[in-house]
Design an enzyme around this catalytic site. Structure first.
Site, PDB file in Angstrom:
ATOM      1  CD  GLN A  16      -6.990  -4.466   4.109  1.00  0.00           C
ATOM      2  OE1 GLN A  16      -7.983  -5.130   4.407  1.00  0.00           O
ATOM      3  NE2 GLN A  16      -7.065  -3.174   3.857  1.00  0.00           N
ATOM      4  CG  ASP A  39       0.610  -2.536   6.136  1.00  0.00           C
ATOM      5  OD1 ASP A  39      -0.291  -2.614   6.984  1.00  0.00           O
ATOM      6  OD2 ASP A  39       0.519  -1.833   5.111  1.00  0.00           O
ATOM      7  CB  CYS A  64      -3.671   3.264  -1.557  1.00  0.00           C
ATOM      8  SG  CYS A  64      -4.874   4.528  -1.238  1.00  0.00           S
ATOM      9  CE  LYS A 109      -7.148   0.088   6.251  1.00  0.00           C
ATOM     10  NZ  LYS A 109      -8.007   0.483   5.134  1.00  0.00           N
ATOM     11  CG  HIS A 151      -1.894   0.970   1.416  1.00  0.00           C
ATOM     12  ND1 HIS A 151      -1.633   2.255   1.816  1.00  0.00           N
ATOM     13  CD2 HIS A 151      -3.228   0.910   1.233  1.00  0.00           C
ATOM     14  CE1 HIS A 151      -2.760   2.943   1.865  1.00  0.00           C
ATOM     15  NE2 HIS A 151      -3.748   2.149   1.513  1.00  0.00           N
TER      16      HIS A 151
END
Ligand SMILES: Cc1ncc(COP(=O)(O)O)c(C=O)c1O
Length: 405
Positions: free
Chosen positions: A201, A198, A362, A224, A121
Site C-alpha cells: 500500500q 510489506d 483480506c 497498486k 494482510h
C-alpha cells in the site's frame, strides 16, 4: 482557460477520461493506469516482442535489454543498492511466499518465532502459517492499541532471541495506519531477527528508500502503483539473497542441468524460474518512471488534504465513524455504521457510480480483533481523486444513511 495540475494528471488516465462521472475510491485494491504505462506495454509487443534471456537474435537481445533495464528502474525507484537485489514476482503475495519458502524454509527451526502484526494482510500471514507448519516455527501476533497503531510495549515484550522474523506492513490496507518502522526495524535487528516490510500500500503514496528503511526484505505489487497486473517485486539485501536457496525450479534459474545434479544461477535469476512476465515488467518500469516524473510531494499533500476533508465530513454525519484514529495515516479510511450494513451502503454508492470496497479486506485477524463481523466500507484515495469527488461521496453517504435509518 488554464488546466490545473490535477486535471492534467487525470487526463493521463484513459479509464477516467472515458468515465468522467466515476468516483473511483477503491485504489487500495488496484489503481487505474496511466497512458504512459499502457503505451509502453503495447509498444513492447508491437516492436520488440521476443522471449528474454534466450533469443539468439536481434529481438531477443532487445527484449532482454529492456527487461534488465526495468530491473535497474525498479532498483532506482526504491533506492536499492543494486539491480541484483530486485527479484521479479507475480505480486506482493508471491514475493512473500518466496521469502517464506526459500528463506524461511531454510532457516526456521522448531520453536523459532515469527512476529506478525494484527494489521497484516492475509498475504503476510498465510505463507508464514504454511512454512511454520513444516518447520515447527511458531507465529505470534503483535496486538494493536485502540487507535489502530501497533502496541509497541507489547511488541517489545514479544521480541526475544527466539524471534527470527518480524513481518510488518508499511501501511495497513484496511485502516491506513502506518506502523513506526523506524523503531520496529532496529529493535528486531537488536535481537537478531530479520524484518520483512510489506510495501503493497505505501508504495503508491510514499517515496521508498529501502536502504534508509534498513529492513531485510521489501515487497510490493505493480498493479497498486499504476502498473499492470501479474508483476511484483521482492527486494532483499544482496548478502541475504545470495544465501537463499531456489524455491521453484525450471528454465532460466539454473547454471547447468544434468540428471546427476543441477547447479543454480546467481540471484536474482535463481528466483525467476520459467518465462517471466517480461512485457508487464517493462510496463511496470514505465509506470514507475511516470510516477517519478510527477510532483510526488505535491501528490502526498493533495492526498492527505483529501483524507482530512473526508475525515472532517464523516465527523458531521450521524451513524458512521472511521476506524483507526492513529496519527500519520495513509489516505485509506475504513468506515463502520451504527445502523446500516456496509454492503447495503456500498450498493447505494455504486448506483451513483461511487466505487468503494466492502468486506474484511483480506485482514481477518484485524477484523476479529476489532470484533467486526460485517467488515467495513473502505475508501482509498489516489493522486487523481478530487475534492469534488469527496464532497459527492459525503453527501451521498449522508443521504444513504438517512434512507437506511
Ligand atoms: C498490504 C497488502 N499486502 C499484500 C497484498 C497482496 O497484494 P497482491 O494481491 O497484489 O499480491 C495486498 C493487496 O491488497 C495488500 O493490500
Amino acid at each position: 482557460m488554464t488546466t490545473s495540475p490535477l486535471d492534467s494528471l487525470r487526463a493521463q488516465f484513459p479509464l477516467l477520461q472515458a468515465n468522467p462521472e466515476l468516483v473511483y475510491l477503491d485504489n487500495a485494491a488496484t489503481t487505474q493506469k496511466p497512458l504512459a504505462m499502457l503505451d509502453a506495454e503495447r509498444r513492447f509487443y508491437e516492436t520488440m516482442n521476443a522471449n528474454v534471456h534466450r533469443g539468439g537474435h536481434r529481438l531477443g537481445h532487445a527484449a532482454t535489454e529492456a527487461y534488465e533495464a526495468a530491473r535497474i528502474t525498479v532498483a532506482r525507484f526504491i533506492n536499492a543498492a543494486s539491480a541484483g537485489e530486485i527479484v521479479f514476482t507475480r505480486g506482493a503475495t508471491e514475493a512473500i511466499n518466496l521469502v517464506a519458502y526459500s528463506w524461511g524454509g531454510s532457516t526456521l527451526k522448531p520453536g523459532d518465532e515469527i512476529l506478525l502484526s494484527t494489521l497484516e494482510h492475509h498475504a503476510n500471514i498465510v505463507p508464514w502459517q504454511l512454512i511454520a507448519q513444516t518447520t515447527g516455527a511458531v507465529i505470534r501476533a503483535i496486538p494493536l492499541l485502540d487507535d489502530g497503531q501497533i502496541d509497541m510495549a507489547a511488541y517489545q515484550a514479544l521480541l526475544s532471541p527466539r524471534t527470527r522474523l518480524v513481518g510488518i506492513s508499511q501501511m495497513s490496507n484496511a485502516l491506513g495506519v502506518c506502523p513506526p518502522l523506524a523503531q520496529i526495524i532496529p529493535t528486531a535487528h537488536a535481537v537478531g531477527a530479520s524484518v520483512l516490510v510489506d510495501g503493497a500500500q505505501a508504495i503508491a503514496h510514499q517515496e521508498i528508500d529501502v536502504q534508509a528503511l534498513g529492513a531485510d526484505f521489501y515487497v510490493f505489487s505493480g498493479h497498486k502503483v499504476f502498473g499492470p497486473t501479474g508483476i511484483g517485486v521482492l527486494w532483499a539485501r544482496a548478502d541475504i539473497l545470495e544465501q537463499m536457496p531456489p524455491w521453484q525450479g525450471g528454465g532460466e534459474m539454473i547454471e547447468r542441468v544434468s540428471f546427476a545434479g543441477t547447479t543454480f544461477a546467481p540471484a536474482p535469476r535463481r528466483f525467476e524460474a520459467g518465462t517471466p512476465a517480461f512485457a508487464q515488467t517493462i510496463a511496470l518500469a514505465a509506470a514507475l518512471d511516470w510516477l517519478r516524473g510527477q510532483d510526488r510531494p505535491a501528490i502526498a499533500v493533495h492526498e492527505s488534504a483529501l483524507y482530512r476533508q473526508l475525515a472532517a465530513g464523516i465527523d458531521q454525519i450521524n451513524g458512521v465513524r472511521i476506524l483507526g484514529t492513529a496519527t500519520g495515516k495513509g489516505p485509506i479510511a475504513s468506515l463502520v455504521f451504527s445502523h446500516a450494513h456496509p454492503y447495503d451502503v456500498a450498493q447505494f454508492l455504486d448506483e451513483r457510480d461511487i466505487a468503494v470496497r466492502v468486506g474484511n479486506h483480506c485482514a481477518g485477524p484485524l477484523m476479529q480483533s476489532l470484533g467486526l463481523n460485517n467488515g467495513t466500507l473502505r475508501i482509498s484515495i489516489a493522486a487523481y481523486n478530487t475534492a469534488a469527488q469527496i464532497d459527492l461521496l459525503l453527501s451521498t453517504l449522508n443521504e444513504t444513511l438517512e434512507l437506511l435509518a
